[in-house]
Design an enzyme around this catalytic site. Structure first.
Site, mmCIF file in Angstrom:
data_model
loop_
_atom_site.group_PDB
_atom_site.id
_atom_site.type_symbol
_atom_site.label_atom_id
_atom_site.label_comp_id
_atom_site.label_asym_id
_atom_site.label_seq_id
_atom_site.Cartn_x
_atom_site.Cartn_y
_atom_site.Cartn_z
ATOM 1 N N ARG A 1 0.856 -1.171 0.000
ATOM 2 C CA ARG A 1 0.000 0.000 0.000
ATOM 3 C C ARG A 1 0.902 1.233 0.000
ATOM 4 O O ARG A 1 1.981 1.206 0.594
ATOM 5 C CB ARG A 1 -0.900 0.049 1.250
ATOM 6 N N GLU B 1 -3.697 7.893 -4.239
ATOM 7 C CA GLU B 1 -4.073 7.501 -5.597
ATOM 8 C C GLU B 1 -5.379 8.192 -6.008
ATOM 9 O O GLU B 1 -6.267 8.390 -5.180
ATOM 10 C CB GLU B 1 -4.255 5.978 -5.645
ATOM 11 N N HIS C 1 -1.366 0.872 -9.715
ATOM 12 C CA HIS C 1 -2.057 -0.076 -8.828
ATOM 13 C C HIS C 1 -2.739 -1.181 -9.639
ATOM 14 O O HIS C 1 -3.944 -1.404 -9.513
ATOM 15 C CB HIS C 1 -3.091 0.645 -7.951
#
Lengths: 332, 314
Positions: A249, A278, A296
Site C-alpha cells: 500500500r 491515488e 495499482h
C-alpha cells in the site's frame, strides 16, 4: 438424468453483499450466475427498502458477508450483525476492515491473497528487473529515436547476488522469494513474527533488514503499525544504491521522504505500484529514469480475477458445508 | 608487454580501454581519420591482438591485413562477427566471454517477457503522462504458468528455463539435438515448438543454420496470443516478417534486445503498445561489463605469457 430443480432463493444459504453504493458486484456474468445459483445473495442496495431496515430485518440470519472492493467494515457496522461468523473479502489488502473488531467477536476473515499472489509477485519482480536493468527507460530511449544518435545506453545493475529484504513474508512475499531465488538473489525478511518453517534470515525490524539488504520489496498489510514504516531512516540504512519495490500500500512508505531521496540521488531507484494518494502521483518522479511507475494494477489480469471468483465460491461453499476455509487472515 | 600492439575495434567499455592502455600499445580503430584499410596497413605489423565485440569483430579483410595477428579476444560471447574459419586456417586463437554474462542476458529475457505481458512500459508511460486521474489502465496478461519455449538450450537458454520454472512455467525447447540430463520437452522442429508455447525465447548462437530461424511460419505458429523474446541476434529473426506480423496482429507481442541493422530499429514498431524495445543491453550491467573486460584482459595476458587461455573458442 433429470435436471435438478433450481432451488428457490429463500432455500439457499444467505450471503450479505456489503458494498458502497458505487461499487458493483463483479460484472462477470458467469460468476454472478454461479453465486446466485448456490447462494441467496442479499444486496441491500438492490432493494427498494431503506438500507437500515433491510439490514435490521435480515440481520438475525446473516452468518456470512462478502465485501466488494474496499467497502469499509467498521466495528459499528459489525455490531448490526449479531450472528456474523465469516467475512469474505474480495481484495488482498484489508486496511478497510476493522480486523481486531472481527477477531474479538470470533469472526473469521478470508481474503484473496492466494488468488492474487502470483500476479502480484510477478509485478514485483517485473518492477525490480525494470528498475535495475532500466527496461522502461531504455524503451523510451529507443522509441525516442535516440539510439542512432547516442550510440550507447547507460549501464544497469546486475540482479544476481543482490540481497533482497522482503517486508511481510505472507503468500505474496513467499512467491516473490521463490522467484528471486532463481535469479541468484539472497532473501531475508521481516514480519510481525519469525516464521518457524522458513530458513531465510529474519530481522525483527525493517531498519535492520534494510541495513543488510540492497533491495526492499514491500508485501505486507497496511496497519497502524506499518504506516510509514519506510521512512528516511530506513532509506538511509538501505544505502545510496538501494532499491525499493512497493506492491503493498502507498502509505507503507513516507512518500514525501521517498521522493526527496530519489530526486536527491540518495537512492538507487524505486518500482511503485501503489501511492499514498491515488490516483495522484508525485510529479517529481516523472523525470527519473531509475523509477518505474504502475497504476495499482498488480492484480489486473483476467487470470487473477478468475482465480478470485473461484476462491470466493470455494470459501462460501466450504463455510456452509463446515469444510476448512482457504486464505484465512491470521492474527500472526 | 607495453610494446605489443592491440587493436580495439570500437568503443565498448571505458574500463576495458583503460586496462588495455595500461598494459599494451592500444590502437583505437575509431580514432583514426584515415579509412580503416589505410590505418591497418600503417600499423599492421605491430598488431598482435584484436579486441572486438558484437558490433565490429574480426572479419576476413581485417585478419588478412594483420599479418602478425595471434589472438582475437572478443568482448562478447557471440562469435558471429569473427571469421572463425579464417582464424582456424591461420592458427589465430579466439577467446570470448561466456558464463560471466549468462545471468544478465537471462534476466533481461525474463524482464522483457514480464514487461510485454504485464504492459509495464505502457503503464509507466501512462503514469508519466498524468492520465491515471482520468481513469483506470485496464487489464494486462499473466506471466506465471505460461508455457515457455526456448530456442537453444545452451548456457543462456538453461538460465532462462531455471528462472521461468520459478514462475511455474512449463519449459520446452528446440536445439540442434536433444540434450541429455534434462526433463524439458524437446522439439526437433521449431515450428512445432512455436505452436505449442505462449512465450518463445531466442537464445541460440547465430550461425548460417540459425539465420532467420524465426521466420513467417514460426511467427504464425506462435500466433496472435504468442510473445517472441529475442535476446540472441537480430538476424535470428526475419525482421520484415516480424514487423508485418505485429502490425497485422498475427503475433501477440515481442520483446526485442537485438535487431538486424543496429542501431536502426523499424520505425513502424514505435507506435505499438504490445512490444518492448531495448538497445542491445543484454549484458550491460556495471558488474558484468567489468567481469567481461577482466576476462578479455586475462585471456590476452595468458596468451602473451604463454599460459593456457581461460575461455578459448579456438
Amino acid at each position: 438424468m433429470a435436471d435438478k430443480e433450481p432451488q428457490q432463493p429463500e432455500e439457499l444459504p444467505i450471503v450479505l453483499v456489503h458494498r458502497l453504493p458505487s461499487y458493483k458486484i463483479p460484472l462477470d456474468p458467469s460468476f454472478r450466475d454461479q453465486l446466485r445459483s448456490q447462494f441467496h445473495m442479499l444486496d441491500p442496495h438492490e432493494s427498494p427498502e431503506p438500507y437500515d431496515s433491510f439490514l435490521a430485518r435480515h440481520a438475525p440470519f446473516i452468518r456470512v458477508l462478502m465485501t466488494i472492493g474496499h467497502s469499509p467494515i467498521s466495528a459499528e457496522f459489525l455490531e448490526r450483525l449479531p450472528v456474523l461468523e465469516l467475512v469474505v473479502a474480495t481484495s488482498a489488502g484489508l486496511n478497510h476492515i476493522d480486523l481486531p473488531a472481527c477477531w474479538s467477536r470470533g469472526i473469521v476473515v478470508t481474503n484473496v491473497s492466494l488468488a492474487f499472489a502470483e500476479d502480484v509477485a510477478d509485478c514485483a519482480v517485473g518492477l525490480l528487473i525494470d528498475v535495475l536493468r532500466r527496461i522502461s527507460a531504455a524503451d523510451r530511449f529507443v522509441r525516442g529515436r535516440l539510439w542512432p544518435v547516442k550510440e550507447n545506453y547507460p549501464l544497469g545493475f546486475k540482479l544476481g547476488g543482490k540481497r533482497v529484504g522482503i517486508v511481510g513474508l505472507g503468500s505474496i512475499g513467499s512467491e516473490v522469494a521463490k522467484r528471486l531465488l532463481a535469479f541468484g538473489c539472497t532473501i531475508a525478511y521481516t514480519s510481525r513474527n519469525k516464521k518457524q518453517s522458513v530458513s531465510f534470515p529474519f530481522y525483527a525490524n525493517v531498519r535492520d533488514l534494510a541495513a543488510n539488504s540492497d533491495v526492499l520489496v514491500l508485501c505486507c498489510a497496511l496497519t497502524k503499525e506499518t504506516y510509514h514504516m519506510i521512512n528516511k531512516d530506513v532509506m538511509v540504512a538501505l544505502g545510496k544504491d538501494g532499491v525499493i519495490i512497493n506492491v503493498g500500500r502507498g502509505s507503507l512508505i513516507n512518500e514525501k521522504e521517498l521522493v526527496q531521496c530519489l530526486v536527491g540521488g540518495e537512492m538507487g531507484g524505486a518500482g511503485l505500484d501503489v501511492y499514498e494518494n491515488e490516483p495522484n502521483v508525485p510529479k517529481e518522479l516523472f523525470g527519473l529514469d531509475n523509477v518505474v511507475l504502475s497504476p495499482h494494477c498488480a492484480v489486473m489480469t483476467p487470470e487473477s480475477f478468475e482465480a478470485l471468483d473461484q476462491l470466493i465460491v470455494v470459501n462460501l461453499k466450504a463455510f456452509f458445508s463446515n469444510k476448512p476455509l482457504v486464505s484465512v487472515v491470521s492474527n500472526e | 608487454m607495453n610494446n605489443i600492439g592491440v587493436l580495439m575495434t570500437c568503443p565498448m567499455s571505458e574500463y576495458l580501454e583503460n586496462q588495455l592502455e595500461n598494459r599494451f600499445n592500444l590502437f583505437k580503430l575509431w580514432n583514426h581519420s584515415s579509412p580503416k584499410p589505410d590505418f591497418l596497413k600503417t600499423h599492421s605489423n605491430s598488431i598482435k591482438a584484436v579486441v572486438g565485440n558484437t558490433k565490429i569483430g574480426a572479419d576476413a579483410n581485417m585478419i588478412d591485413s594483420l599479418p602478425n595477428l595471434e589472438i582475437v579476444a572478443s568482448y562478447s560471447v557471440g562469435l558471429d562477427k569473427i571469421d572463425l574459419g579464417k582464424c582456424k586456417e591461420k592458427g589465430i586463437k579466439v577467446t570470448n566471454t561466456p558464463d560471466v554474462l549468462t545471468d544478465d542476458v537471462a534476466d533481461l529475457g525474463i524482464g522483457l517477457a514480464l514487461a510485454v505481458l504485464r504492459k509495464m512500459c505502457v503503464c509507466d508511460r501512462f503514469m508519466r503522462s498524468g492520465n491515471w486521474i482520468n481513469g483506470d489502465f485496464g487489464l494486462a496478461s499473466k506471466f506465471s504458468s505460461k508455457s515457455v519455449g526456448i530456442v537453444g538450450l545452451g548456457r543462456i537458454g538453461t538460465a532462462i528455463a531455471k528462472r521461468a520454472e520459478a514462475f511455474n512455467c512449463s519449459i520446452s525447447y528446440h536445439s540442434r539435438s536433444k540434450k541429455p540430463n534434462t526433463n524439458y520437452k524437446f522439439y526437433s522442429n521449431i515450428v512445432d515448438l512455436a505452436a505449442d508455447c505462449q512465450i518463445l525465447f531466442v537464445a541460440c548462437a547465430l550461425t548460417e543454420e540459425t539465420h532467420h530461424i524465426v521466420n513467417r511460419k514460426v511467427i504464425d505458429a506462435l500466433g496472435p496470443k504468442g510473445i517472441l523474446i529475442n535476446i540472441g541476434r537480430g538476424a535470428h529473426v526475419d525482421e520484415p516478417e516480424l514487423v508485418s506480423a505485429l502490425l497485422e496482429g498475427r503475433l501477440g507481442g515481442a520483446g526485442l534486445d537485438v535487431y538486424e541493422n543496429e542501431p536502426n530499429v523499424p520505425e513502424q514498431l514505435f507506435s505499438l503498445e504490445n512490444i518492448v524495445l531495448v538497445p542491445h543491453v543484454g549484458s550491460d550491467t556495471k558488474e558484468t561489463s567489468k567481469a567481461m573486460a577482466d576476462l578479455v584482459i586475462s585471456n590476452l595476458e595468458a596468451h602473451f605469457k604463454c599460459k593456457p587461455l581461460l575461455t578459448p573458442v579456438l
